[in-house]
Design an enzyme around this catalytic site. Structure first.
Site, short mmCIF file in Angstrom:
data_model
loop_
_atom_site.label_atom_id
_atom_site.label_comp_id
_atom_site.label_asym_id
_atom_site.label_seq_id
_atom_site.Cartn_x
_atom_site.Cartn_y
_atom_site.Cartn_z
N ASP A 79 -24.16 22.03 126.40
CA ASP A 79 -25.26 22.77 127.01
C ASP A 79 -25.22 22.62 128.52
OD1 ASP A 79 -26.13 23.35 124.46
OD2 ASP A 79 -27.61 21.72 124.42
N1 URA Z 1 -25.82 18.79 121.03
C1 URA Z 1 -26.71 19.37 121.86
O1 URA Z 1 -27.86 19.53 121.50
N2 URA Z 1 -26.29 19.77 123.06
C2 URA Z 1 -25.02 19.61 123.52
O2 URA Z 1 -24.70 19.99 124.64
C3 URA Z 1 -24.11 18.98 122.66
C4 URA Z 1 -24.52 18.58 121.41
#
Ligand code: URA
Length: 245
Positions: free
Chosen positions: A108
């Site tokens: 993310d």
């Molecule tokens: N899980 C999440 O919620 N976000 C990420 O970036 C990676 C794994």
């Protein structure tokens, strides 16, 4: 990307995104390219990848496959390009994009830590395949007091509207009424998976840092935004985790 060990010089330069075939021909005619110290005046000549190539006196990196690890900073999109926002590809020299180097999965925008890149589409695909169950470890800071109840929920796996998550491991590092920290290991890469698992237990993720991907750990010497090539040992371990070779 793979190439035979013997190929035309102009084809090599175009595979490396250094020059189109006609540009390569011009460069060769001008004597700008040396192969093992000899001027290559004809770019249609066949050359061996074992040779040493220079362009204008600079050695050419003839590796056609590249595998990198980056310490992704928060605030950067995991995407090949975006019109408005900075992406992880903007943090790499442009040659990697033209060579087809792509991130392995996504983190993310606000997640930081270990992000792999490879030009090898098969490796990329296999590392993400649910069948391989390649583990990823994250360090998370979350709101509220983490308890053994959450550890059990993670261990059981969870059902969401769009997906079910496999059992995951939650290790509580610190637990305070307002904020806790933990290490989470998952074996798949569903959208917002870690955040959604914490959310299902009543905790909001404040920060998330990926510290390992399969057999590889984030190189602590990499500052946020920095990257480096994988070593041969790291690549071999990764290929094994992906069930290749
Ligand atoms: N899980 C999440 O919620 N976000 C990420 O970036 C990676 C794994």
């Amino acid at each position: 990307m793979s190439a035979p060990d013997i190929l035309r010089l102009d084809r090599l330069l175009s595979l490396l995104s250094i020059a189109t075939r006609s540009q390569a021909q011009m460069m060769a005619r001008k004597g700008r390219i040396l192969v093992d110290g000899q001027e290559a005046r004809d770019a249609s000549a066949r050359v061996s990848l074992d040779s040493v190539f220079t362009l204008d006196g600079e050695e050419i990196d003839t590796r056609l496959t590249h595998h990198l690890m980056m310490n992704k900073p928060a605030g950067v999109l995991t995407a090949a390009s975006d019109r408005r926002q900075k992406t992880v590809m903007d943090l790499l020299p442009a040659k990697y994009l033209s060579l087809g180097c792509m991130p392995v999965g996504r983190l993310d925008r606000d997640t930081r830590g270990l992000l792999l890149f490879t030009t090898d589409g098969t490796l990329n695909h296999r590392l993400l395949s649910p069948r391989q169950e390649v583990s990823k470890m994250y360090e998370a800071t979350v709101t509220g007091l983490l308890t053994q109840a959450a550890v059990r929920r993670f261990k059981e796996g969870m059902d969401f509207k769009e997906f079910s998550s496999l059992p995951a491991k939650l290790e509580i590092l610190t637990a305070q009424p307002m904020e806790s920290t933990a290490r989470v290991t998952v074996h798949e890469g569903k959208y917002h998976q870690v955040k959604r698992m914490f959310s299902a237990c009543g905790h909001e993720v404040i920060s998330l840092n990926r510290v390992s991907f399969g057999p590889l750990s984030l190189d602590e010497g990499l500052a946020p935004g920095q990257f480096r090539a994988l070593t041969l040992e790291e690549l071999t371990a990764l290929q094994e985790a992906a069930g290749i070779g």
